[in-house]
Structure formats: structure tokens, C-alpha cells
Design an enzyme around this catalytic site. Structure first.
Site, PDB file in Angstrom:
ATOM      1  N   ARG A 214       0.830  -1.198   0.000  1.00 16.29           N
ATOM      2  CA  ARG A 214       0.000   0.000   0.000  1.00 16.29           C
ATOM      3  C   ARG A 214       0.868   1.253   0.000  1.00 16.29           C
ATOM      4  O   ARG A 214       0.382   2.353  -0.154  1.00 16.29           O
ATOM      5  CB  ARG A 214      -0.948  -0.001   1.200  1.00 16.29           C
ATOM      6  N   ASN A 215       2.184   1.063   0.214  1.00 15.82           N
ATOM      7  CA  ASN A 215       3.156   2.147   0.165  1.00 15.82           C
ATOM      8  C   ASN A 215       4.024   1.990  -1.074  1.00 15.82           C
ATOM      9  O   ASN A 215       4.073   0.908  -1.668  1.00 15.82           O
ATOM     10  CB  ASN A 215       4.050   2.114   1.416  1.00 15.82           C
ATOM     11  N   HIS A 309       2.510  -5.505   9.230  1.00 16.18           N
ATOM     12  CA  HIS A 309       1.639  -5.716   8.082  1.00 16.18           C
ATOM     13  C   HIS A 309       0.280  -5.054   8.304  1.00 16.18           C
ATOM     14  O   HIS A 309      -0.404  -5.324   9.289  1.00 16.18           O
ATOM     15  CB  HIS A 309       1.457  -7.227   7.869  1.00 16.18           C
TER      16      HIS A 309
END
Length: 425
Positions: A214-215, A309
Site C-alpha cells: 500500500r506504500n 503488516h
């Protein structure tokens, strides 16, 4: 016969997406049905049910499913599932809908996404929402419910999402009529489970690892992916292309970064980039389990799980998303247990003395010799125009990110947390 891991649930891929004449007929029928407006999170969940990503789910959960998933990770029929998949409606809409009635599910913009046969309605009081939040979002970072609630409603986007839901949940099977923006906006990246499986099989892969992103992909992510390539047939770099919290970097930028990294620093035949349409829930360990569950449907047998996570703030203990795999139930009935197992990797960093990427298991040197790599710290530094430490990211990727941040007219303050800054290492 496919050598890939079987889809979760023991029923193959359960795809609820209609196409062709069946879709057109259902759309025509939907125009005359009562309409319930859905949230972006519910839209993503619908699409995943449509393409088989949420197999064996074919609709939104009943109260028994919701309770079982929250309480012990099991749906009412005993199938493992880690996070509720529910549809909320306000009291007026819920009371106007009869049991067994078909309704149309529409976005805020008015697009008809699906039809649904409502088989059950159940009230979600504030107490039930709080109970769900404590079960799903409370981790080792907050020791008590009181400590959790002191910060959760203000600082946890997943909690805010659940507490902001409407007063009733509707349950029942769905017929999905649209994949939204994803096939066009992310053409070539957005993949269904069937499409991913076909590519894996064409390449002769049977043991596939997935890297959740997500990064933007920094050196630690690159290192994790390359470890997976060494021990598996290939790695599936699978990015979230749904909605994120303010301050996170949009998917189009992250996809461009991954393309650049794969082009310049990977053997391309051993890597596949893909995207999936969910919103982040920021549920930490539970979301790690969800990522493994739906990756199994994509044909993935090993899920790379790092130190934090799907985390947010300091809500979760470091490596809690790894240890939770050792605590969940594994039903013995065929297909009902999770088969996608974690690839557990220790804290990774660039070590100046080792002169390369390393982990706590391989590097004997001290903190002063390590460049701690974190997506949060990378976003914070870029948003503030601060210098980025050597070896944090590849120059080609940092150039893309600096270009993105230079074009922003409004910037969001990035909060740091223990896992991002290296505390506890």
C-alpha cells in the site's frame, strides 16, 4: 490439473459477476428495484465477490457469520474467514425491505453495482459496533479496551469506518454487475483471480508468494520480494488500488514505481505485478489473514508478512501479523481451512557495515549502522521535503515520488509510530 493451491472454501472460484445478456437483463430489472447506496469499502467487497477474490463468499454475511468471524475467525458453516464482510443500511431503508426482496446496490454517483436478495436484516447497535472493533482492530499495541478506545476513534481509520456504519446490516446473495473504474483505470495491472492463475500456470509456477503493498516500493520491499523469488517459483507484487487514508500515496504513482523497479532491478520472468480493488481496513494482524485468504484465491500459496503488516499507528505489536497465523483455527473439513501460509521475514534494513540489505537474523551490527526502512518514514520525509537517507530507496523511484509530492497543493501531516522509526529493534 493445476498445481496451484486450490481456492479457499473448497468450492472453486465462486464468481458472482454477470456478463453479456444475463448482465443486461439484470440491469434492466435493477432499474425498478429499491435502491440502497453503498460505501466505497462495500463497493470493493462487491467487486471481489464478483471476480471470485472473496471465494467462497457469494453475498454479504448473516449475523451468525458476522459474530463467528469476529469471535473465532469462522463463518457459521465452519469456514475460516478473518474479517466481517457486511453491508450496512439505515433504519428506514432496512424497515422498508421485506425478507426475500431483491434490491439494487448503487454507488454515491448512482451506478448500479449489483442486485441482492435480502435474506436477513440485523440491527447494529453502537455496542455491537464497538464489540466488532475490539475483536477486529484491537492488537497488542493497546493492552486494554479502555486504552484502545482512548485513541481508536480519533486515530484508527478502520474503527472510524465501522463506527460510522449505518444502524442495520443486510445479508444475502449478490449478482455483481460492474467492476467499477478498475478494468480501465488500471488496465494491465488489475487482475481477477482467474487471470492471475492463468498467468502463473503459463509460466509454470506452482509455489507463488505474494507481496502486499500500500506504500511505494522501497529497498526493504525489494529485498522481501527477492527473498521470495529465491525460495518460490515467482512473486506476485499485488498492490491495493482501492481507497487509502489521507496522506497515503495513490495507486497510479505506486504502480509507476513498481514498474520502474521491476524493469531495472528484477528478472521480469520471475515477477508479476497486479492490483486489487479493496479499501484498506488497517486491521493489522486480521488484515494479514485476510490478505492471505484472498491471495489463496489468486493462486498464491505463501503470503509475505513483515513486521507491521497492514498496521496503523501503534495499535499492533511488531510481528503480531506473523504470530496470529499460529493462533487461528484450522478446520479439518476439506477446503474450509486457510491454505496460504505466511512467509515470515524478520525486520529488514540496509546495514552500512554489511554494505547491503540484511535482517536481524543475518546482521550482527548495531542500530547506528542500520538505515531503517519504512513506508511511513519515506512518506513523511518526502511530504516535508526532507533529505532521504542513502540506501532508503532506488533513485529512480525517489525521483517519481519527489515529482508527485512537488505537484501537491495540499499536504497531509504524516504521523510516525514505533515500527516506522525503529523503536524496539
Amino acid at each position: 490439473m493445476s498445481k496451484l493451491v486450490a481456492p479457499h472454501g473448497g468450492k472453486g472460484l465462486t464468481c458472482c459477476l454477470l456478463e453479456g445478456a444475463a448482465k443486461e437483463a439484470e440491469l434492466a430489472k435493477a432499474a425498478g428495484l429499491k435502491k440502497v447506496t453503498i460505501t466505497p469499502r462495500e463497493e470493493g467487497d462487491l467487486i471481489m465477490m464478483g471476480i471470485g477474490g472473496f471465494s467462497p463468499l457469494t453475498g454479504f454475511m448473516t449475523e451468525a457469520d458476522w459474530k463467528g468471524v469476529c469471535e473465532n475467525f469462522l463463518m457459521a458453516d465452519g469456514t475460516f474467514w478473518p474479517i466481517p464482510v457486511t453491508l450496512s443500511a439505515d433504519k428506514a431503508d432496512a424497515q422498508a425491505i421485506k425478507d426475500g426482496e431483491e434490491i439494487a446496490l448503487v454507488t454515491a454517483a448512482g451506478e448500479i453495482m449489483a442486485t441482492m436478495k435480502v435474506t436477513e436484516k440485523f440491527e447494529m447497535t453502537e455496542a455491537k459496533k464497538r464489540w466488532e472493533c475490539e475483536k477486529v482492530f484491537m492488537g497488542e499495541g493497546t493492552k486494554t479496551a479502555e486504552e484502545f478506545w482512548k485513541i481508536a476513534e480519533e486515530d484508527h481509520p478502520g474503527v472510524q469506518m465501522v463506527m460510522g456504519q449505518k444502524d442495520f446490516n443486510l445479508a444475502g446473495p449478490v449478482k455483481v454487475l460492474s467492476e467499477g473504474i478498475y478494468p480501465e483505470r488500471y488496465k494491465g495491472v488489475y487482475l481477477s483471480p482467474a487471470q492471475a492463475r492463468a498467468i502463473f500456470e503459463e509460466r509454470g509456477w506452482s509455489d507463488v508468494a505474494a507481496l502486499q503493498l500500500r506504500n511505494p516500493m522501497h529497498r526493504s520491499h525489494e529485498y522481501l520480494a527477492k527473498i521470495a523469488v529465491e525460495v518460490c517459483d515467482g512473486v506476485f507484487i499485488h498492490s491495493l488500488v482501492g481507497n487509502l487514508k489521507p496522506g497515503d500515496i495513490p495507486a497510479r504513482v505506486r504502480v509507476r514505481c513498481i514498474d520502474t523497479l521491476v524493469d531495472k532491478y528484477f528478472v521480469k520472468e520471475n515477477v508479476l505485478q497486479g492490483g486489487y480493488p479493496l479499501d484498506m481496513r488497517y486491521a493489522g494482524p486480521r488484515e494479514g489473514l485476510l490478505h492471505a485468504t484472498f491471495r489463496q484465491n489468486y493462486g498464491v500459496s505463501r503470503m509475505i508478512i513483515g513486521r507491521d503488516h497492514a498496521g496503523v499507528g501503534d495499535f499492533y505489536g511488531m510481528f503480531e501479523a506473523q504470530t496470529i497465523f499460529d493462533k487461528i483455527p484450522y478446520p479439518t473439513e476439506d477446503g474450509k481451512a486457510l491454505k496460504c501460509m505466511p512467509l515470515k521475514i524478520d525486520w529488514t534494513f540496509y546495514c552500512l557495515k554489511c554494505d547491503g540489505m540484511a535482517s536481524l537474523r543475518t546482521c550482527p551490527h548495531g542500530k547506528e549502522d542500520r538505515v531503517i526502512l519504512s513506508g511511513t518514514m519515506l512518506r513523511k520525509g518526502l511530504s516535508e521535503g526532507a533529505p532521504i537517507a542513502d540506501h532508503f530507496g532506488r533513485d529512480e523511484v525517489l525521483d517519481i515520488l519527489r515529482e508527485y509530492y512537488a505537484g501537491l497543493t495540499e499536504k497531509v501531516a504524516i504521523k510516525t509510530h514505533a515500527a516506522a522509526t525503529g523503536a524496539g529493534q
